[in-house]
Write a protein that holds these residues in place. Structure first.
Motif, PDB file in Angstrom:
ATOM      1  N   SER A 191     -10.944 -71.472 -45.531  1.00  0.00           N
ATOM      2  CA  SER A 191     -12.237 -71.590 -46.137  1.00  0.00           C
ATOM      3  C   SER A 191     -13.267 -72.128 -45.145  1.00  0.00           C
ATOM      4  O   SER A 191     -14.639 -71.781 -45.345  1.00  0.00           O
ATOM      5  CB  SER A 191     -12.367 -72.891 -47.512  1.00  0.00           C
ATOM      6  N   VAL A 192     -12.853 -72.717 -43.955  1.00  0.00           N
ATOM      7  CA  VAL A 192     -13.654 -73.029 -42.773  1.00  0.00           C
ATOM      8  C   VAL A 192     -14.314 -71.824 -42.369  1.00  0.00           C
ATOM      9  O   VAL A 192     -15.244 -71.953 -41.531  1.00  0.00           O
ATOM     10  CB  VAL A 192     -13.139 -73.864 -41.750  1.00  0.00           C
ATOM     11  N   ARG A 193     -13.737 -70.694 -42.533  1.00  0.00           N
ATOM     12  CA  ARG A 193     -14.327 -69.331 -42.345  1.00  0.00           C
ATOM     13  C   ARG A 193     -15.509 -69.158 -42.889  1.00  0.00           C
ATOM     14  O   ARG A 193     -16.511 -68.431 -42.412  1.00  0.00           O
ATOM     15  CB  ARG A 193     -13.564 -68.002 -42.527  1.00  0.00           C
ATOM     16  N   LEU A 194     -16.006 -69.480 -44.112  1.00  0.00           N
ATOM     17  CA  LEU A 194     -16.967 -69.639 -44.742  1.00  0.00           C
ATOM     18  C   LEU A 194     -18.388 -70.035 -44.075  1.00  0.00           C
ATOM     19  O   LEU A 194     -19.422 -69.806 -44.429  1.00  0.00           O
ATOM     20  CB  LEU A 194     -16.791 -69.817 -46.504  1.00  0.00           C
ATOM     21  N   ALA A 195     -18.082 -71.268 -43.329  1.00  0.00           N
ATOM     22  CA  ALA A 195     -19.221 -72.156 -42.968  1.00  0.00           C
ATOM     23  C   ALA A 195     -18.639 -72.880 -42.142  1.00  0.00           C
ATOM     24  O   ALA A 195     -17.430 -73.509 -42.413  1.00  0.00           O
ATOM     25  CB  ALA A 195     -19.998 -72.972 -44.173  1.00  0.00           C
ATOM     26  N   PRO A 196     -19.302 -73.311 -40.957  1.00  0.00           N
ATOM     27  CA  PRO A 196     -18.865 -74.372 -39.879  1.00  0.00           C
ATOM     28  C   PRO A 196     -18.523 -75.514 -40.589  1.00  0.00           C
ATOM     29  O   PRO A 196     -19.268 -76.103 -41.405  1.00  0.00           O
ATOM     30  CB  PRO A 196     -20.050 -74.349 -39.038  1.00  0.00           C
ATOM     31  N   VAL A 197     -17.616 -76.379 -40.177  1.00  0.00           N
ATOM     32  CA  VAL A 197     -17.182 -77.530 -40.587  1.00  0.00           C
ATOM     33  C   VAL A 197     -17.076 -78.467 -39.463  1.00  0.00           C
ATOM     34  O   VAL A 197     -16.613 -78.118 -38.326  1.00  0.00           O
ATOM     35  CB  VAL A 197     -16.030 -77.465 -41.270  1.00  0.00           C
ATOM     36  N   ILE A 198     -17.339 -79.809 -39.705  1.00  0.00           N
ATOM     37  CA  ILE A 198     -17.382 -80.844 -38.701  1.00  0.00           C
ATOM     38  C   ILE A 198     -15.871 -81.582 -38.888  1.00  0.00           C
ATOM     39  O   ILE A 198     -15.553 -82.244 -40.049  1.00  0.00           O
ATOM     40  CB  ILE A 198     -18.632 -81.967 -38.590  1.00  0.00           C
ATOM     41  N   PHE A 199     -15.117 -81.476 -37.747  1.00  0.00           N
ATOM     42  CA  PHE A 199     -13.646 -82.371 -38.011  1.00  0.00           C
ATOM     43  C   PHE A 199     -13.908 -83.452 -36.840  1.00  0.00           C
ATOM     44  O   PHE A 199     -14.397 -83.099 -35.608  1.00  0.00           O
ATOM     45  CB  PHE A 199     -12.591 -81.574 -37.705  1.00  0.00           C
ATOM     46  N   GLN A 200     -13.620 -84.698 -37.206  1.00  0.00           N
ATOM     47  CA  GLN A 200     -13.815 -85.794 -36.165  1.00  0.00           C
ATOM     48  C   GLN A 200     -12.823 -86.671 -36.164  1.00  0.00           C
ATOM     49  O   GLN A 200     -12.206 -87.128 -37.458  1.00  0.00           O
ATOM     50  CB  GLN A 200     -15.216 -86.383 -36.461  1.00  0.00           C
ATOM     51  N   ASP A 201     -12.435 -87.444 -35.158  1.00  0.00           N
ATOM     52  CA  ASP A 201     -11.407 -88.413 -35.040  1.00  0.00           C
ATOM     53  C   ASP A 201     -12.089 -89.660 -36.197  1.00  0.00           C
ATOM     54  O   ASP A 201     -13.127 -90.140 -35.789  1.00  0.00           O
ATOM     55  CB  ASP A 201     -11.134 -89.008 -33.864  1.00  0.00           C
ATOM     56  N   TYR A 202     -11.145 -90.247 -37.067  1.00  0.00           N
ATOM     57  CA  TYR A 202     -11.712 -91.360 -37.820  1.00  0.00           C
ATOM     58  C   TYR A 202     -11.579 -92.608 -37.128  1.00  0.00           C
ATOM     59  O   TYR A 202     -10.675 -92.722 -36.254  1.00  0.00           O
ATOM     60  CB  TYR A 202     -10.773 -91.536 -38.939  1.00  0.00           C
ATOM     61  N   VAL A 203     -12.650 -93.276 -36.851  1.00  0.00           N
ATOM     62  CA  VAL A 203     -13.060 -94.497 -36.144  1.00  0.00           C
ATOM     63  C   VAL A 203     -12.737 -95.641 -36.944  1.00  0.00           C
ATOM     64  O   VAL A 203     -13.884 -96.146 -37.635  1.00  0.00           O
ATOM     65  CB  VAL A 203     -14.176 -94.384 -35.291  1.00  0.00           C
ATOM     66  N   PRO A 204     -11.678 -96.323 -37.188  1.00  0.00           N
ATOM     67  CA  PRO A 204     -11.682 -97.610 -38.143  1.00  0.00           C
ATOM     68  C   PRO A 204     -12.712 -98.505 -37.239  1.00  0.00           C
ATOM     69  O   PRO A 204     -12.702 -98.667 -36.110  1.00  0.00           O
ATOM     70  CB  PRO A 204     -10.327 -97.948 -37.927  1.00  0.00           C
ATOM     71  N   GLY A 205     -13.377 -99.423 -38.070  1.00  0.00           N
ATOM     72  CA  GLY A 205     -13.963-100.522 -37.596  1.00  0.00           C
ATOM     73  C   GLY A 205     -15.353-100.870 -38.806  1.00  0.00           C
ATOM     74  O   GLY A 205     -15.159-100.541 -39.651  1.00  0.00           O
ATOM     75  N   VAL A 206     -16.146-101.429 -37.961  1.00  0.00           N
ATOM     76  CA  VAL A 206     -17.337-102.072 -38.765  1.00  0.00           C
ATOM     77  C   VAL A 206     -18.373-101.101 -38.555  1.00  0.00           C
ATOM     78  O   VAL A 206     -18.652-100.835 -37.293  1.00  0.00           O
ATOM     79  CB  VAL A 206     -17.696-103.532 -38.213  1.00  0.00           C
ATOM     80  N   ASP A 207     -19.265-100.744 -39.497  1.00  0.00           N
ATOM     81  CA  ASP A 207     -20.341 -99.746 -39.539  1.00  0.00           C
ATOM     82  C   ASP A 207     -21.617-100.809 -38.946  1.00  0.00           C
ATOM     83  O   ASP A 207     -21.636-101.952 -39.383  1.00  0.00           O
ATOM     84  CB  ASP A 207     -20.714 -99.332 -40.916  1.00  0.00           C
ATOM     85  N   LEU A 208     -22.404-100.147 -38.117  1.00  0.00           N
ATOM     86  CA  LEU A 208     -23.674-100.444 -37.689  1.00  0.00           C
ATOM     87  C   LEU A 208     -24.777 -99.459 -38.115  1.00  0.00           C
ATOM     88  O   LEU A 208     -24.752 -98.270 -37.631  1.00  0.00           O
ATOM     89  CB  LEU A 208     -23.617-100.762 -36.171  1.00  0.00           C
ATOM     90  N   ARG A 209     -25.774 -99.909 -38.932  1.00  0.00           N
ATOM     91  CA  ARG A 209     -27.050 -99.135 -38.949  1.00  0.00           C
ATOM     92  C   ARG A 209     -28.111 -99.698 -38.020  1.00  0.00           C
ATOM     93  O   ARG A 209     -28.470-100.896 -38.299  1.00  0.00           O
ATOM     94  CB  ARG A 209     -27.349 -99.159 -40.317  1.00  0.00           C
ATOM     95  N   ILE A 210     -28.396 -98.978 -37.146  1.00  0.00           N
ATOM     96  CA  ILE A 210     -29.355 -99.322 -36.033  1.00  0.00           C
ATOM     97  C   ILE A 210     -30.726 -98.584 -36.306  1.00  0.00           C
ATOM     98  O   ILE A 210     -30.800 -97.534 -35.965  1.00  0.00           O
ATOM     99  CB  ILE A 210     -28.764 -99.080 -34.529  1.00  0.00           C
ATOM    100  N   ILE A 211     -31.779 -99.384 -36.429  1.00  0.00           N
ATOM    101  CA  ILE A 211     -33.098 -98.713 -36.622  1.00  0.00           C
ATOM    102  C   ILE A 211     -33.771 -98.679 -35.306  1.00  0.00           C
ATOM    103  O   ILE A 211     -34.055-100.097 -34.886  1.00  0.00           O
ATOM    104  CB  ILE A 211     -34.002 -99.286 -37.892  1.00  0.00           C
ATOM    105  N   HIS A 212     -34.142 -97.914 -34.997  1.00  0.00           N
ATOM    106  CA  HIS A 212     -34.846 -97.721 -33.469  1.00  0.00           C
ATOM    107  C   HIS A 212     -36.611 -97.533 -33.841  1.00  0.00           C
ATOM    108  O   HIS A 212     -36.858 -96.522 -34.350  1.00  0.00           O
ATOM    109  CB  HIS A 212     -34.400 -96.930 -32.750  1.00  0.00           C
ATOM    110  N   VAL A 213     -37.189 -98.353 -33.279  1.00  0.00           N
ATOM    111  CA  VAL A 213     -38.850 -98.115 -33.330  1.00  0.00           C
ATOM    112  C   VAL A 213     -39.391 -98.371 -32.147  1.00  0.00           C
ATOM    113  O   VAL A 213     -39.250 -99.519 -31.761  1.00  0.00           O
ATOM    114  CB  VAL A 213     -39.141 -99.123 -34.631  1.00  0.00           C
ATOM    115  N   GLY A 214     -39.840 -97.369 -31.570  1.00  0.00           N
ATOM    116  CA  GLY A 214     -40.496 -97.608 -30.387  1.00  0.00           C
ATOM    117  C   GLY A 214     -39.460 -98.344 -29.250  1.00  0.00           C
ATOM    118  O   GLY A 214     -38.709 -97.331 -28.666  1.00  0.00           O
TER     119      GLY A 214
END
Length: 333
Positions: A191-214
């Motif tokens: 089914s990936v022929r129907l639309a591009p798909v992102i495959f990526q190594d899974y990275v175990p760990g802690v998530d960081l949401r970083i807000i950049h302003v200026g």
């Protein structure tokens, strides 16, 4: 005057606009979906009056030449009058409206958060990953493909490495969480022929949401490792342990280099910190959310966004790349 382009009810915009207005600042907020019916435009270039860029809204007529800073937040497309039922005519009206409105906005001589062309380009993840690697950020091994055989080889290349697949962008009507590739998924790789798909190594760990302003970073650690769905913290924010943290200076320097290369004054960056302390870049959303971070950590992000817009309007503390366009992204660094 500060120009804000966003739709009604966008809560991040509502918060910042209220802060600016409480300071007595003149804010004009427009929704592109109001063009050309509810909001009209008249732009003139002549020898007697010079250049005029005016829009008319239910609240009055405004000269956009008075704009000193602009905020390109989350936007909607212009709306075609429902009386136009011919699809070709509707397409023509939408094309003409987009050309006029986009050209009008691009003609404004003011700093933007974010510059429109840069914002549009920076939404593209392949560009993000390319620039991230160029500035020295770690990026997981990633494949974007429409080739089932290539996808299968990527998934099976290492028995000790898990793979996730994800969408390029979150669409409200077709939202997809990040998912681990399971054995049963291998039967559907055609089914990936129907639309591009992102495959990526899974990275175990802690998530960081970083807000950049200026020039500043506001970082929240979201530890979802013990939750019901550690693969995608967006699904389990209420279960995760959340706290504000400070990034290493070397990571902030690389992230700032990334943002400058992309031409972004604002961005919501997602990273993972591994068990060994490595910081891995996943993506940046030029219009990403921050209110959940602010409510969970107390970080003054809304205030920082309002301060940045006010500083830009006053010609102070403006990022040197505030007018960068997409054509400059590929330049030297």
């Amino acid at each position: 005057m500060i120009l804000v382009i966003s739709y009604p009810g966008e809560e991040h915009t509502d918060d910042v606009v209220a802060r600016l207005e409480r300071r007595g600042l003149d804010v004009l907020r427009i929704d592109l979906a109001d063009f050309p019916g509810r909001t009209g435009l008249s732009c003139t270039w002549n020898s007697s009056e010079g250049t005029q860029v005016k829009i008319s809204t239910p609240d009055g007529t405004f000269d956009l030449q008075d704009v000193r800073a602009a905020w390109w937040r989350r936007v909607r497309h212009p709306t075609v009058d429902p009386a136009i039922t011919d699809p070709n005519a509707a397409a023509f009206v939408l094309s003409e409206t987009n050309e006029a409105v986009d050209g009008m906005l691009d003609s404004l001589d003011c700093p933007w958060m974010n510059p429109r062309a840069a914002d549009n380009a920076a939404h593209h993840k392949p560009l993000q990953w390319t620039v991230a690697r160029q500035v020295g950020l770690a990026v997981p091994d990633t494949l974007v493909t429409t080739d089932p055989d290539h996808a299968r080889r990527f998934i099976q290349r290492s028995s000790g490495c898990q793979t996730v697949f994800k969408a390029f962008i979150a669409i409200a009507d077709a939202w997809r969480e990040t998912r681990l590739v399971e054995a049963s998924d291998l039967d559907h790789l055609e089914s990936v022929r129907l639309a591009p798909v992102i495959f990526q190594d899974y990275v175990p760990g802690v998530d960081l949401r970083i807000i950049h302003v200026g020039e500043k970073f506001y970082t929240a650690e979201l530890d979802a490792r013990s939750t019901s769905y550690p693969v995608d913290m967006r699904m389990v924010i209420g279960e995760a342990n959340v706290r504000s943290v400070t990034l290493p200076e070397s990571v902030e320097e690389r992230l700032l280099a990334l943002q400058k290369r992309l031409g972004l004054v604002y961005g919501a960056i997602d990273m993972r910190r591994t068990e060994t302390g490595e910081y891995v870049f996943l993506e940046v959303n030029p219009a990403g959310q921050w209110l959940f971070v602010e409510s969970l950590t107390g970080l003054p992000i809304s205030q920082a966004v309002a301060d940045q817009l006010e500083s830009m309007a006053n010609g102070m503390n403006c990022s040197p790349y505030s007018k960068v366009t997409a054509s400059a992204i590929g330049g030297s660094h």
